[in-house]
Design a protein around this motif. Structure first.
Motif, PDB file in Angstrom:
ATOM      1  N   TYR A  66       0.809  -1.217   0.000  1.00  0.00           N
ATOM      2  CA  TYR A  66       0.000   0.000   0.000  1.00  0.00           C
ATOM      3  C   TYR A  66       0.848   1.276   0.000  1.00  0.00           C
ATOM      4  O   TYR A  66       0.506   2.257  -0.673  1.00  0.00           O
ATOM      5  CB  TYR A  66      -0.927  -0.013   1.219  1.00  0.00           C
ATOM      6  N   VAL A  67       1.945   1.300   0.754  1.00  0.00           N
ATOM      7  CA  VAL A  67       2.785   2.495   0.798  1.00  0.00           C
ATOM      8  C   VAL A  67       3.375   2.783  -0.578  1.00  0.00           C
ATOM      9  O   VAL A  67       3.405   3.926  -1.041  1.00  0.00           O
ATOM     10  CB  VAL A  67       3.901   2.350   1.857  1.00  0.00           C
ATOM     11  N   ASP A  68       3.838   1.727  -1.282  1.00  0.00           N
ATOM     12  CA  ASP A  68       4.326   1.917  -2.650  1.00  0.00           C
ATOM     13  C   ASP A  68       3.218   2.443  -3.555  1.00  0.00           C
ATOM     14  O   ASP A  68       3.435   3.314  -4.400  1.00  0.00           O
ATOM     15  CB  ASP A  68       4.859   0.591  -3.218  1.00  0.00           C
ATOM     16  N   ASP A  74      -0.519   6.717  -9.701  1.00  0.00           N
ATOM     17  CA  ASP A  74      -0.802   7.156 -11.072  1.00  0.00           C
ATOM     18  C   ASP A  74      -0.094   6.277 -12.089  1.00  0.00           C
ATOM     19  O   ASP A  74      -0.665   5.884 -13.111  1.00  0.00           O
ATOM     20  CB  ASP A  74      -0.381   8.620 -11.253  1.00  0.00           C
ATOM     21  N   SER A  75       1.178   5.949 -11.809  1.00  0.00           N
ATOM     22  CA  SER A  75       1.901   5.076 -12.732  1.00  0.00           C
ATOM     23  C   SER A  75       1.381   3.643 -12.647  1.00  0.00           C
ATOM     24  O   SER A  75       1.342   2.929 -13.647  1.00  0.00           O
ATOM     25  CB  SER A  75       3.404   5.098 -12.424  1.00  0.00           C
ATOM     26  N   ASN A  89      -2.163  -4.229  -0.379  1.00  0.00           N
ATOM     27  CA  ASN A  89      -2.117  -4.660   1.020  1.00  0.00           C
ATOM     28  C   ASN A  89      -1.533  -3.567   1.911  1.00  0.00           C
ATOM     29  O   ASN A  89      -0.542  -2.931   1.557  1.00  0.00           O
ATOM     30  CB  ASN A  89      -1.267  -5.934   1.137  1.00  0.00           C
ATOM     31  N   ASP A  90      -2.121  -3.386   3.099  1.00  0.00           N
ATOM     32  CA  ASP A  90      -1.702  -2.294   3.986  1.00  0.00           C
ATOM     33  C   ASP A  90      -0.731  -2.756   5.075  1.00  0.00           C
ATOM     34  O   ASP A  90      -0.783  -2.280   6.207  1.00  0.00           O
ATOM     35  CB  ASP A  90      -2.922  -1.636   4.646  1.00  0.00           C
TER      36      ASP A  90
END
Length: 420
Positions: A66-68, A74-75, A89-90
């Protein structure tokens, strides 16, 4: 499409499968994307479930942290493949998803590429209300003992076939022992690893060369899995006969044995046991209620002025917070002051208001599971939680006596009935 064993040992995922299956068909026809969220404690197998469903639907599975995703969404939106399942996933955050980012992403991607986006959260609330209006949310609690045993048997079947050890048996009582003393989780990751370790140990040590049947006993676990990893205090339920609190945790629930000591002083409340601010506020509410309603409970008018009260919860290294233990603190207080103890251990869960209302609590399944595991047969809950209680599977409530109350004054009858 083989659906029979989609979630063998994980029956909680059937509604997710049916929803994804329906939207798979719609997406193939219209090209639209689908967005759903799964909320539940770590370790119950959310990723495993979605991988299995992806395989059955013959869709590519894409895992994204999730952080990534937050930094690169957008990409990411340009790189999703048609007919893929994207599992976001968080694992790196504590408080669930950020609303604005997901809303923008859904608006941007809702009409293209026929992708199924699955947002997975292990925070207790998962997604907040604005997100829930955009996603189809599936909320799950920890797995019960029965669900874990069912899953363990499925893992055993796989290990027996893969390693040709069909004559090795792990009895249900030994599985229970492994769950209790070797795992501390809401789900089955550690349990699965323990079972695989047992079968791999037997395979590598040629333990089945004689061709006979082998039944794994508790005495063999130390050699294979090492010493027990967790302490299970079987005496807690027997000793804590003035009320036991129960709490939601990220590994699925725990009991809160409360210690309370009354001593002469000047009306101070002392806390220990790594108690958080919300829990301390809950305790302050209870003592304000008692100071205003001392006559109703037969307490001397100057009792709280002339005494200090020290409250402690076991396991001081573990942080504890939340308001749902308020009912347990309330009962512990009155039992300590009046020198009352119960015939049997009783668990309590409920938030208390200044007027003495008993309010709804969360994480009910986790709390009932831990009560069951500790051998506690009685629990007092808010009336507001009755609907949620009725929706919980029957085996979790088996042999459980439940009192539902709406006001603390209803405790008088329960205390009179249950006291020694």
């Amino acid at each position: 499409m083989n659906e029979k064993n989609i979630i063998e040992g994980m029956e909680w995922g059937k509604d997710v499968f049916q929803y994804m299956k329906m939207n798979h068909a719609i997406g193939v026809e219209t090209g639209r994307s689908t967005f759903l969220g799964i909320n539940g404690p770590k370790g119950i197998g959310k990723e495993i479930l979605i991988r299995k469903i992806s395989d059955i639907l013959e869709r590519e599975f894409i895992y994204i942290d999730y952080v990534d995703w937050i930094h690169k969404r957008d990409s990411f939106s340009e790189s999703y493949h048609e007919n893929a399942v994207a599992f976001i996933n968080d694992t790196s955050i504590e408080n669930g998803f950020y609303c604005n980012g997901i809303n923008c992403f859904i608006e941007k991607n809702k009409n293209k590429k026929n992708t199924i986006f699955v947002f997975s959260s292990s925070a207790i609330l998962g997604a907040n209300s604005p997100i829930s209006s955009k996603l189809r949310m599936f909320l799950y609690g920890r797995l019960s003992i029965f669900e874990k045993i069912s899953y363990a048997k499925a893992v055993i079947n796989v290990c027996q076939k893969d390693l040709h050890l069909e004559k090795v048996e792990i009895p249900e009582a030994v599985l229970m022992y492994i769950i209790t003393y070797y795992t501390k989780e809401a789900g089955v990751y550690s349990l699965s690893a323990c079972i695989r370790n047992i079968y791999e140990y037997l395979y590598m040590n040629n333990s089945c060369d004689n061709g006979g049947k082998i039944v794994i006993g508790k005495e063999q676990l130390t050699n294979i899995l090492g010493n027990e990893k967790y302490v299970f205090d079987e005496m807690i339920a027997k000793k804590c006969l003035q009320g036991i609190g129960v709490a939601w945790t990220r590994w699925g629930g725990t009991i809160l044995p409360i210690e309370m000591l009354v001593m002469k002083g000047n009306g101070n409340l002392l806390f220990s046991g790594n108690i958080g601010n919300i829990m301390q506020e809950s305790i302050n509410v209870i003592f304000s209620y008692f100071r205003a309603n001392y006559k109703k409970w037969g307490i001397k008018h100057n009792f709280f002025i002339k005494h200090n009260i020290h409250i402690n919860i076991y396991e001081q290294s573990i942080y504890k917070d939340g308001s749902s233990a308020g009912l347990a603190f309330f009962v512990k207080t009155i039992c300590t002051i009046k020198n009352i103890s119960f015939k049997d251990a009783i668990a309590f869960s409920g938030e208390i208001s200044l007027e003495g209302r008993v309010l709804r609590v969360g994480g009910l399944k986790e709390k009932l599971c831990v009560v069951q595991e500790q051998g506690i047969r009685k629990i007092v809950l808010p009336k507001q939680s009755m609907m949620e209680y009725q929706s919980i599977r029957g085996e979790i409530k088996e042999n459980l006596i439940v009192y539902f109350i709406d006001d603390v004054m209803e405790l008088k009858q329960i205390i009179q009935q249950e006291k020694r």
